[in-house]
Write an enzyme that holds these catalytic residues in place. Structure first.
Site, PDB file in Angstrom:
ATOM      1  CD  GLU A   1      -1.537  -2.518   1.552  1.00 39.11           C
ATOM      2  OE1 GLU A   1      -2.271  -3.441   1.579  1.00 39.11           O
ATOM      3  OE2 GLU A   1      -0.232  -2.418   2.034  1.00 39.11           O
ATOM      4  CB  THR A   2       3.997   2.167   1.734  1.00 38.33           C
ATOM      5  OG1 THR A   2       3.378   1.733   3.171  1.00 38.33           O
ATOM      6  CG2 THR A   2       4.753   3.327   2.029  1.00 38.33           C
TER       7      THR A   2
END
Length: 664
Positions: free
Chosen positions: A304-305
């Site tokens: 997600e980062t």
């Protein structure tokens, strides 16, 4: 001290005939009731930073006059706004336009104790002089003398929520901006033409102010802005109410707080926490909040980062005055951010990283008190009930980026819809990953669900250090390489057995195992005999090594580029879930996955026929041998997979526009 000139102050006071004893008693009781309700209601004042707060929160500078506007039904909320304004700046002076009749005079006397000066007058109608021209002149003089002047654009007789001509005229003549305000509070609705709201004690209230409108704003634009702000205030009032599941969730959080402290220490021993940053898990900030707008984005872990950083870059380019608070739940996500900021420190100094606090009432409140974010943007399926409720009660909009809700998760939420908190209707919007996710979120009550594309599909290929890539290619030159990426417990043994089978056909095969959580590297190495070298220990694979444990963060781009074929983990055994295949598909490598990849089913459906599905070690060994024996068709598949996901989808740009609308 009142900032009006004495003669203007006298002129602005409303003259009225003497009141009867009953009227004086009624006025006294009404004032006492209104004062009691204003003291007991928990008000939330928020809105555009460039608007009213920039004027109110500077007691050391002269206050420029301005116009504030709210619908007539919110007239009794004005004392709350004035009370709040005087707390920020005691020198403020407030004025209000009231109707030239008995009711208007009563309201003027009612709100006078809060330092509100009334100007009597209404729009002239059907040839009748109602003092509109005189009131307009007096209002202009008051505004030019620094008064924060409140008007009700649809008053005093309506029609409700329809801007009358006097509002644009006042803006033009005074040359001052108009700040629209939407108000809502726990109240009783009277059966009047406007549905006047009478505040009820011990409730909650919201005053939301929009960006200043200039003199050329049309009545339609002002009307739409007021309707939008009022609807938002009503939404926060309704969605922020505690339900029984909310009370149970809060109680559970308080009961589990000591256990969470103990769990943090256990995670620390397992290298899943950083000792110096443990206070962040309890909502204690380790950094100072910057001035201006702070947008909060939460990315749970590594994948997600990676996907959200390009979006932040897009937002930063389009909004130079914004700062970005990026939180993560894992050390892996934190290290990705640190690596990114280390590369672009001069470009992205506006990005701040913190660990997200655990979802308990005290720790969440402490976090929000410090950071005061403009909005919260969650990624994928990170939906925490307590956190979302806390933001809703503070009028902080919550959106979901790349919203993911698998069939299994949707069914669970659907079964619990009668007992679960009203979680989904509290969300301001969801940008769903695909059509299936869009339908799931909409079915659970999210009103604004859009499908702007998969943010992970739009992400660039994972980065690589070209010098290190060249060094390792020389080191392992001539050896076939198989990569097992993002593996989870239970899969490593299957992969090791498959690699042993494949080595019967290709004795020089090097198998790289890159666990999803690098802390497992040492445990995986002990499964091999002799123990395989580990990247985190600085060890390179020697010519006789069959395995190499790639237990570092942020280097998957390096390992994918070294491999002839790769397997995507978290998919061989239940419960599985899979991992994002898009970043690997951009690197021209033959790909395989297990059958349990429901969390990324839309992505694998898009790549159907281009990613092989493996069920056990025998199939995995046969696939490795087939790819290495006849690489051409598999190379062709890899090229077609890259073409399928394409590039230039502009998902980040479309999401940035949606976020800017949310924060407008």
């Amino acid at each position: 001290m009142n900032r009006l000139e004495p003669e203007l102050q006298t002129e602005c006071q409303v003259r009225h005939p003497g009141r009867s004893r009953a009227e004086r008693l009624l006025l006294t009781l009404a004032r006492a009731y209104l004062g009691f309700t204003q003291a007991t209601i928990r008000w939330c004042f928020t809105g555009a930073p460039e608007s009213l707060p920039s004027l109110l929160q500077s007691p050391d500078r002269p206050v420029d006059g301005c116009i504030t506007a709210c619908w007539h039904r919110s007239l009794l909320f004005l004392p709350a706004m004035c009370r709040w304004g005087h707390r920020q700046n005691p020198a403020l002076n407030f004025g209000v336009m009231i109707s030239r009749n008995r009711d208007g005079r009563f309201i003027n006397d009612l709100v006078a104790p809060w330092g509100i000066t009334g100007v009597e007058g209404s729009s002239d109608r059907q040839g009748k002089n109602k003092g509109g021209s005189r009131a307009l002149r007096e209002s202009v003089r008051a505004i030019k003398n620094g008064v924060v002047f409140a008007i009700t654009p649809d008053g005093p007789r309506g029609p409700a929520e329809k801007v009358q001509p006097g509002t644009p005229a006042l803006m033009r003549l005074s040359g001052s901006p108009l700040i629209p305000i939407g108000g809502a509070c726990t109240s009783l609705r009277l059966p009047s033409w406007d549905g006047l709201r009478v505040p009820l004690p011990f409730g909650r209230g919201y005053m939301l102010y929009g960006a200043p409108r200039k003199g050329d704003a049309t009545p339609e634009a002002i009307e739409n802005e007021l309707k939008d702000l009022s609807a938002k205030a009503e939404h926060y009032l309704s969605a922020g109410r505690f339900t029984l599941p909310d009370h149970l969730w809060h109680l559970l959080g308080m009961v589990l707080t000591p256990g969470l402290r103990a769990m943090m220490l256990v995670r620390l021993r397992r290298s899943k926490e950083r000792r110096e940053r443990l206070p962040e898990r309890r909502g204690r900030a380790s950094l100072t909040r910057p001035t201006g707008r702070v947008l909060w984005l939460h990315a749970a872990s590594v994948g997600e980062t990676h996907s959200i950083l390009p979006l932040i870059e897009t937002l930063a380019r389009r909004n130079p005055g914004w700062h970005f608070l990026l939180t993560s739940a894992t050390i892996g996500g934190a290290d990705i951010v640190a690596h990114y900021l280390g590369q672009k420190a001069h470009e992205d100094a506006r990005i701040i990283h913190q660990f997200i606090p655990y979802d308990t009432p005290l720790w969440t409140r402490r976090f929000l008190d410090h950071w005061q974010p403009e909005a919260l943007l969650l990624t994928d399926s990170e939906l925490w009930p307590g956190l979302i409720l806390a933001c809703t009660r503070r009028a902080i909009p919550v959106g979901v980026l790349n919203g993911r809700l698998s069939e299994k998760s949707w069914r669970r939420w659907h079964k619990a819809r009668h007992i679960a908190p009203p979680l989904f209707r509290r969300l301001a919007f969801v940008a769903a990953r695909g059509e299936e996710d869009r339908r799931h979120f909409h079915d659970l009550g999210v009103k604004d669900v859009v499908c702007l594309g998969d943010l992970k599909q739009d992400a660039p290929p994972p980065p690589v250090d070209p010098v290190e890539l060249d060094r390792l290619r020389r080191l392992i030159a001539g050896r076939p390489v198989f990569l097992a990426a993002s593996t989870h417990p239970g899969e490593d043994e299957i992969i090791l057995r498959a690699a042993h089978l494949a080595r019967e056909h290709f004795p020089a095969l090097l198998t790289i195992i890159a666990p999803r959580h690098p802390v497992r590297g040492e445990d995986i190495a002990t499964l091999t005999s002799p123990a395989a070298p580990r990247r985190s220990a600085g060890a390179d694979p020697a010519a006789h090594d069959a395995f190499w444990i790639a237990d570092t963060l942020g280097e998957l781009g390096l390992f994918y580029r070294l491999a002839d074929c790769a397997f995507i983990g978290n998919s061989l055994i239940l419960p599985g879930g899979g991992h994002n295949p898009f970043e690997a598909a951009r690197l021209d490598v033959a790909l395989a996955t297990g059958p349990f990849h429901d969390n990324f089913r839309p992505a694998f459906t898009q790549l159907k026929g281009l990613v092989e599905t493996i069920h056990d070690e025998t199939q995995l060994a046969d696939w490795i041998v087939e790819v290495l024996t006849n690489p051409s068709p598999w190379k062709d598949r890899a090229c077609r997979a890259k073409e399928t996901i394409g590039s230039g989808h502009d998902v980040a740009l479309r999401l940035a526009e949606k976020i800017e609308t949310l924060c407008a």
